[in-house]
Write a protein that holds these residues in place. Structure first.
Motif, PDB file in Angstrom:
ATOM      1  N   VAL A 202      -8.573   0.970   3.404  1.00 28.85           N
ATOM      2  CA  VAL A 202      -8.723   0.574   2.001  1.00 28.85           C
ATOM      3  C   VAL A 202      -8.816   1.792   1.097  1.00 28.85           C
ATOM      4  O   VAL A 202      -8.407   1.745  -0.070  1.00 28.85           O
ATOM      5  CB  VAL A 202      -9.931  -0.365   1.819  1.00 28.85           C
ATOM      6  CG1 VAL A 202     -11.255   0.389   1.902  1.00 28.85           C
ATOM      7  CG2 VAL A 202      -9.833  -1.109   0.490  1.00 28.85           C
ATOM      8  N   ALA A 203      -9.313   2.910   1.628  1.00 31.42           N
ATOM      9  CA  ALA A 203      -9.335   4.145   0.833  1.00 31.42           C
ATOM     10  C   ALA A 203      -7.906   4.618   0.548  1.00 31.42           C
ATOM     11  O   ALA A 203      -7.583   5.019  -0.581  1.00 31.42           O
ATOM     12  CB  ALA A 203     -10.114   5.232   1.568  1.00 31.42           C
ATOM     13  N   ASP A 204      -7.045   4.551   1.560  1.00 32.12           N
ATOM     14  CA  ASP A 204      -5.637   4.919   1.354  1.00 32.12           C
ATOM     15  C   ASP A 204      -4.968   3.968   0.366  1.00 32.12           C
ATOM     16  O   ASP A 204      -4.177   4.381  -0.488  1.00 32.12           O
ATOM     17  CB  ASP A 204      -4.883   4.887   2.694  1.00 32.12           C
ATOM     18  CG  ASP A 204      -5.308   6.002   3.640  1.00 32.12           C
ATOM     19  OD1 ASP A 204      -5.967   6.967   3.183  1.00 32.12           O
ATOM     20  OD2 ASP A 204      -4.986   5.902   4.847  1.00 32.12           O
ATOM     21  N   LYS A 205      -5.304   2.676   0.484  1.00 29.90           N
ATOM     22  CA  LYS A 205      -4.718   1.691  -0.423  1.00 29.90           C
ATOM     23  C   LYS A 205      -5.186   1.942  -1.863  1.00 29.90           C
ATOM     24  O   LYS A 205      -4.389   1.881  -2.806  1.00 29.90           O
ATOM     25  CB  LYS A 205      -5.111   0.286   0.024  1.00 29.90           C
ATOM     26  CG  LYS A 205      -4.597  -0.834  -0.844  1.00 29.90           C
ATOM     27  CD  LYS A 205      -3.073  -0.975  -0.788  1.00 29.90           C
ATOM     28  CE  LYS A 205      -2.609  -1.491   0.538  1.00 29.90           C
ATOM     29  NZ  LYS A 205      -1.160  -1.881   0.524  1.00 29.90           N
ATOM     30  N   ALA A 206      -6.462   2.230  -2.039  1.00 27.39           N
ATOM     31  CA  ALA A 206      -6.997   2.482  -3.375  1.00 27.39           C
ATOM     32  C   ALA A 206      -6.343   3.700  -4.005  1.00 27.39           C
ATOM     33  O   ALA A 206      -6.050   3.709  -5.215  1.00 27.39           O
ATOM     34  CB  ALA A 206      -8.509   2.667  -3.308  1.00 27.39           C
ATOM     35  N   GLN A 207      -6.091   4.723  -3.213  1.00 25.77           N
ATOM     36  CA  GLN A 207      -5.438   5.908  -3.747  1.00 25.77           C
ATOM     37  C   GLN A 207      -4.012   5.597  -4.169  1.00 25.77           C
ATOM     38  O   GLN A 207      -3.544   6.055  -5.225  1.00 25.77           O
ATOM     39  CB  GLN A 207      -5.430   7.023  -2.699  1.00 25.77           C
ATOM     40  CG  GLN A 207      -4.881   8.349  -3.203  1.00 25.77           C
ATOM     41  CD  GLN A 207      -5.681   8.899  -4.361  1.00 25.77           C
ATOM     42  OE1 GLN A 207      -6.878   9.137  -4.235  1.00 25.77           O
ATOM     43  NE2 GLN A 207      -5.045   9.124  -5.509  1.00 25.77           N
ATOM     44  N   ALA A 208      -3.311   4.803  -3.364  1.00 30.32           N
ATOM     45  CA  ALA A 208      -1.948   4.422  -3.723  1.00 30.32           C
ATOM     46  C   ALA A 208      -1.928   3.604  -5.009  1.00 30.32           C
ATOM     47  O   ALA A 208      -1.035   3.769  -5.850  1.00 30.32           O
ATOM     48  CB  ALA A 208      -1.314   3.628  -2.576  1.00 30.32           C
ATOM     49  N   ILE A 209      -2.909   2.733  -5.164  1.00 26.44           N
ATOM     50  CA  ILE A 209      -3.013   1.938  -6.397  1.00 26.44           C
ATOM     51  C   ILE A 209      -3.234   2.847  -7.595  1.00 26.44           C
ATOM     52  O   ILE A 209      -2.574   2.708  -8.634  1.00 26.44           O
ATOM     53  CB  ILE A 209      -4.156   0.908  -6.268  1.00 26.44           C
ATOM     54  CG1 ILE A 209      -3.813  -0.130  -5.196  1.00 26.44           C
ATOM     55  CG2 ILE A 209      -4.425   0.224  -7.603  1.00 26.44           C
ATOM     56  CD1 ILE A 209      -5.000  -0.948  -4.731  1.00 26.44           C
ATOM     57  N   ALA A 210      -4.162   3.766  -7.457  1.00 30.96           N
ATOM     58  CA  ALA A 210      -4.450   4.681  -8.555  1.00 30.96           C
ATOM     59  C   ALA A 210      -3.233   5.529  -8.915  1.00 30.96           C
ATOM     60  O   ALA A 210      -2.964   5.799 -10.095  1.00 30.96           O
ATOM     61  CB  ALA A 210      -5.629   5.584  -8.187  1.00 30.96           C
ATOM     62  N   ASP A 211      -2.477   5.925  -7.907  1.00 31.06           N
ATOM     63  CA  ASP A 211      -1.308   6.780  -8.140  1.00 31.06           C
ATOM     64  C   ASP A 211      -0.206   6.077  -8.931  1.00 31.06           C
ATOM     65  O   ASP A 211       0.631   6.748  -9.541  1.00 31.06           O
ATOM     66  CB  ASP A 211      -0.745   7.277  -6.803  1.00 31.06           C
ATOM     67  CG  ASP A 211      -1.654   8.304  -6.134  1.00 31.06           C
ATOM     68  OD1 ASP A 211      -2.560   8.826  -6.814  1.00 31.06           O
ATOM     69  OD2 ASP A 211      -1.467   8.557  -4.924  1.00 31.06           O
ATOM     70  N   THR A 212      -0.183   4.760  -8.915  1.00 28.46           N
ATOM     71  CA  THR A 212       0.842   4.049  -9.693  1.00 28.46           C
ATOM     72  C   THR A 212       0.586   4.154 -11.192  1.00 28.46           C
ATOM     73  O   THR A 212       1.509   3.971 -11.987  1.00 28.46           O
ATOM     74  CB  THR A 212       0.890   2.554  -9.320  1.00 28.46           C
ATOM     75  OG1 THR A 212      -0.336   1.914  -9.733  1.00 28.46           O
ATOM     76  CG2 THR A 212       1.108   2.361  -7.833  1.00 28.46           C
ATOM     77  N   GLY A 213      -0.665   4.395 -11.578  1.00 23.85           N
ATOM     78  CA  GLY A 213      -1.013   4.414 -12.998  1.00 23.85           C
ATOM     79  C   GLY A 213      -1.115   3.022 -13.603  1.00 23.85           C
ATOM     80  O   GLY A 213      -1.210   2.878 -14.829  1.00 23.85           O
ATOM     81  N   ALA A 214      -1.110   1.979 -12.766  1.00 19.80           N
ATOM     82  CA  ALA A 214      -1.172   0.610 -13.270  1.00 19.80           C
ATOM     83  C   ALA A 214      -2.540   0.299 -13.862  1.00 19.80           C
ATOM     84  O   ALA A 214      -3.560   0.852 -13.436  1.00 19.80           O
ATOM     85  CB  ALA A 214      -0.845  -0.377 -12.148  1.00 19.80           C
TER      86      ALA A 214
END
Length: 263
Positions: A202-214
């Motif tokens: 979930v930490a990797d997923k959260a970082q990917a979410i943040a990286d989208t800028g959404a």
């Protein structure tokens, strides 16, 4: 206008499988599902005898309790044309695993198979069965990203349907999430059995979410959403987390998932 599949000329009767998490933590998702189904021309019933789909017991190897739960669900939803759940996980449990669970019991095997054939995840039911192409939502002025929950994607083929319906919501700008099909680490009892692995996922997923800028994260399973919302909150992220049904139904005035809850 949507052409409504009907039996004997009547609108389809849909049994809404609310799910445990929606009932206990996010009733707005249930109200959103009800609105979307009624807007599509369905007559919706919510059987009071429904309980859990049995997946936690099933994942823990407790076959006896899972069979008892499955029988209860089969009985609760007999008599409706379709069973619809705002969760690919619960719909997948009923559709894919009930027939195997009850296959050795002649009294229940046919009933389980019949229920499985009538069971659908909410968004795929709207798009694939009811033929819904547009929703009547007031708008959601956000850049959103979307997580594909494992069971909905792999067991039920839910992928294009939510994205297609989101295009009809004014203001929504979809930015695809790298690794959208990668598990968030929730996995029902998986996150309890393997907390360190789950936390890393979930930490990797959260970082990917943040990286989208959404501005907002959407998905179709509340378990996944609660897991990701919790991690994003601990990271002090401002990303708004919602079930896709809430956006499609226009029920987004209330707090996002995780807002106001303890860290």
């Amino acid at each position: 206008m949507t052409e409504v599949p009907a039996r004997d000329g009547a609108p389809p009767r849909v049994g809404l499988f609310v799910t445990c998490l929606v009932d206990l933590f996010r009733p707005t998702v249930g109200f959103s599902a009800l609105k979307l189904l009624e807007d599509a021309g369905c007559v919706v019933e919510v059987p009071q005898a429904q309980t859990c789909c049995g997946q936690p017991a099933y994942n823990s190897g407790d076959r006896a309790d899972t069979v008892a739960i499955a029988r209860n669900v089969v009985e609760a939803f007999e008599g409706v044309d379709y069973v619809v759940a705002p969760s690919g996980s619960c719909a997948g449990m009923i559709r894919k695993h009930y027939p195997d669970l009850l296959a050795d019991d002649p009294r229940w095997a046919a009933r389980a198979g019949d229920l499985a054939g009538r069971t659908h995840e909410l968004i795929s039911f709207l798009a694939d069965v009811m033929g819904v192409r547009r929703v009547d939502a007031p708008g959601f002025d956000r850049t959103v990203t979307y997580h594909d929950s494992c069971s909905g994607l792999r067991e039920l083929g839910v992928k294009a349907q939510p994205r297609a319906l989101l295009k009809s919501v004014e203001g929504v700008r979809l930015k695809e999430l790298p690794g959208a099909e990668t598990c968030c680490g929730f996995g029902g009892t998986f996150c309890v059995k393997y907390p360190e692995i789950s936390n890393r996922m979930v930490a990797d997923k959260a970082q990917a979410i943040a990286d989208t800028g959404a501005d907002a994260l959407l998905a179709g399973d509340l378990g996944c959403l609660m897991n990701m919302a919790g991690k994003l909150k601990r990271l002090e992220s401002e990303v708004e987390v919602r079930h896709v049904a809430e956006v499609l139904a226009g029920l987004t005035d209330g707090p996002a998932i995780g807002v106001g809850e303890p860290r």
